[in-house]
Scaffold this motif. Structure first.
Motif, mmCIF file in Angstrom:
data_model
loop_
_atom_site.group_PDB
_atom_site.id
_atom_site.type_symbol
_atom_site.label_atom_id
_atom_site.label_comp_id
_atom_site.label_asym_id
_atom_site.label_seq_id
_atom_site.Cartn_x
_atom_site.Cartn_y
_atom_site.Cartn_z
ATOM 1 N N GLU A 37 68.754 -12.967 60.642
ATOM 2 C CA GLU A 37 68.553 -12.245 61.900
ATOM 3 C C GLU A 37 69.866 -11.782 62.517
ATOM 4 O OE1 GLU A 37 65.972 -14.269 64.553
ATOM 5 O OE2 GLU A 37 64.293 -14.284 63.132
ATOM 6 N N ASN A 38 70.970 -12.197 61.937
ATOM 7 C CA ASN A 38 72.276 -11.721 62.380
ATOM 8 C C ASN A 38 72.850 -10.685 61.400
ATOM 9 O OD1 ASN A 38 72.479 -13.430 64.727
ATOM 10 N ND2 ASN A 38 72.873 -15.133 63.331
ATOM 11 N N SER A 40 74.154 -7.620 59.815
ATOM 12 C CA SER A 40 74.784 -6.501 60.522
ATOM 13 C C SER A 40 74.814 -5.226 59.688
ATOM 14 C CB SER A 40 76.222 -6.872 60.920
ATOM 15 O OG SER A 40 76.989 -7.184 59.759
ATOM 16 N N LYS A 226 62.709 -4.036 69.572
ATOM 17 C CA LYS A 226 63.624 -4.891 70.315
ATOM 18 C C LYS A 226 64.657 -5.575 69.425
ATOM 19 C CE LYS A 226 63.793 -8.541 73.821
ATOM 20 N NZ LYS A 226 63.001 -9.455 74.686
ATOM 21 N N GLN A 227 64.198 -6.357 68.446
ATOM 22 C CA GLN A 227 65.143 -7.065 67.594
ATOM 23 C C GLN A 227 65.965 -6.119 66.709
ATOM 24 O OE1 GLN A 227 63.646 -9.477 64.352
ATOM 25 N NE2 GLN A 227 65.223 -11.019 64.685
ATOM 26 N N HIS A 229 66.870 -3.144 67.327
ATOM 27 C CA HIS A 229 67.842 -2.476 68.195
ATOM 28 C C HIS A 229 69.021 -3.391 68.472
ATOM 29 C CE1 HIS A 229 69.519 -1.197 72.125
ATOM 30 N NE2 HIS A 229 69.348 0.014 71.615
ATOM 31 N N ARG A 230 68.735 -4.656 68.717
ATOM 32 C CA ARG A 230 69.815 -5.615 68.977
ATOM 33 C C ARG A 230 70.723 -5.767 67.762
ATOM 34 N NH1 ARG A 230 70.282 -10.668 67.526
ATOM 35 N NH2 ARG A 230 68.083 -10.845 66.935
ATOM 36 N N MET A 231 70.146 -5.673 66.572
ATOM 37 C CA MET A 231 70.914 -5.856 65.348
ATOM 38 C C MET A 231 71.673 -4.597 64.926
ATOM 39 S SD MET A 231 68.057 -7.912 63.121
ATOM 40 C CE MET A 231 69.089 -7.919 61.654
ATOM 41 N N LYS A 233 74.175 -1.963 64.406
ATOM 42 C CA LYS A 233 75.616 -1.935 64.632
ATOM 43 C C LYS A 233 76.100 -0.536 64.996
ATOM 44 C CE LYS A 233 79.725 -4.002 62.542
ATOM 45 N NZ LYS A 233 80.260 -4.689 61.337
ATOM 46 N N TYR A 297 65.722 2.145 74.158
ATOM 47 C CA TYR A 297 66.175 1.818 72.810
ATOM 48 C C TYR A 297 66.750 3.028 72.063
ATOM 49 C CZ TYR A 297 63.542 -2.442 73.650
ATOM 50 O OH TYR A 297 63.071 -3.621 74.172
ATOM 51 N N ARG A 299 69.117 5.377 70.334
ATOM 52 C CA ARG A 299 70.451 5.409 69.721
ATOM 53 C C ARG A 299 70.490 6.634 68.824
ATOM 54 N NH1 ARG A 299 72.873 0.375 69.005
ATOM 55 N NH2 ARG A 299 74.583 1.482 67.984
#
Length: 306
Positions: A37-38, A40, A226-227, A229-231, A233, A297, A299
């Motif tokens: 989940e991290n 990149s 959501k997730q 988008h957070r990931m 880079k 969201y 980008r």
């Protein structure tokens, strides 16, 4: 990441198309175990991102220029040899007569083989140059559609829920790379047939990277933005403009052994990109992919003009 859609002959469904292994099947309703989940994804492949759709580029985008370099060099060498042979001013070329005499009737065969190599090089070159800068793919999570930009400039659509996904491998010599294959299916049950194939996501020698890419896209489509988008880079700045030389060189996959080749390929990449057109989605696609006003969201780094 080559969307590289190709119309193929229909063939009967018997578990998996194209004899791919069952363990490599990817199911849209099943979360992939071991997903980082991290993650990149250091090799960027997303062009646009919002609550309505995610747009990614083709599997060969990152390596664009390497093939062009090889084909341009092949064409150049053939042209130079032809000029030298026709001029008759280079004594060193007379040594080729012994080879021709040894082969005998190759006096006819050799020119045919050279012409064939020349034509193949031209054909392959036109796949990377004088075409499109990239072949984008859009995944619309609201209407559950996939939009595939084809090499001829037309757009193919398929339903996310009806497509068949699996990890396929591509081998050359002793090397192997993996990518996500999407089979366009028709029919039901045992009579299902695949009418075409395209590649989704990006290719990698690391199968775990490809699995992470799949799970990233699957979670966007199934769980929301959501997730992912957070990931995210960075987005590739290629939606409305050509990449710069520096950007193109940075994209090329390289290690300390291939840096000189990639440096040369970066100029071939500029040639490939600048002789190609930037793809523009038709109005009917844009109407089906309207972005909600004040979407948190959004980008779209490719939309700033330079």
């Amino acid at each position: 990441m080559y969307s590289d859609y190709s119309q193929s002959k229909k063939f009967e469904w018997n578990g998996l198309p194209n004899n791919d292994k069952n363990e490599n099947e990817l199911k849209i309703k099943e979360k992939l175990e071991g997903f980082d989940e991290n993650w990149s994804h250091d090799d960027p492949f997303v062009i646009q991102f919002n609550s309505t759709f995610i747009e990614v580029t083709d599997t060969r985008y990152l390596s664009r220029g390497l093939g062009t370099l090889g084909y341009l060099l092949t064409i150049l060498v053939i042209l130079i040899l032809c000029l030298l042979i026709n001029s008759g001013e280079t004594d060193a070329l007379t040594h080729f007569h012994h080879f021709i005499d040894f082969v005998g009737w190759s006096g006819l065969l050799l020119p045919i083989l050279v012409q064939l190599l020349f034509m193949v090089s031209i054909y392959e070159l036109l796949k990377e140059s004088f075409n499109y800068t990239h072949l984008p793919i859009r995944l619309n999570r609201k209407n559950r559609k996939i939009y595939i930009w084809k090499r001829d400039g037309t757009v193919l659509t398929t339903q996310w829920d009806k497509a068949f996904f699996c990890i396929s491998e591509y081998r050359w010599d002793t090397n192997v790379a993996f990518h996500i294959s999407c089979f366009l299916m028709e029919g039901k049950g045992k009579h299902r047939t695949a009418t075409g194939i395209f590649r989704l996501g990006y290719a990698s020698k690391d199968i775990n990277e490809v699995r992470n890419c799949w799970e990233y896209l699957r979670r966007y489509m199934e769980d929301g933005p959501k997730q992912p988008h957070r990931m995210l880079k960075e987005c590739l700045p290629i939606a409305k403009r050509y990449e710069t030389w520096q950007e193109g060189y940075a994209r090329l996959p390289k290690d300390w052994l291939t840096v000189p080749i990639c440096f040369l390929a970066s100029f071939a990449r500029v040639f490939a990109m600048r002789t190609s057109k930037i793809p523009r989605w038709p109005d009917w696609v844009e109407r089906e992919c309207i972005i909600t006003k004040h979407d948190p969201y959004v980008r779209e780094s490719g939309y700033e003009e330079v």
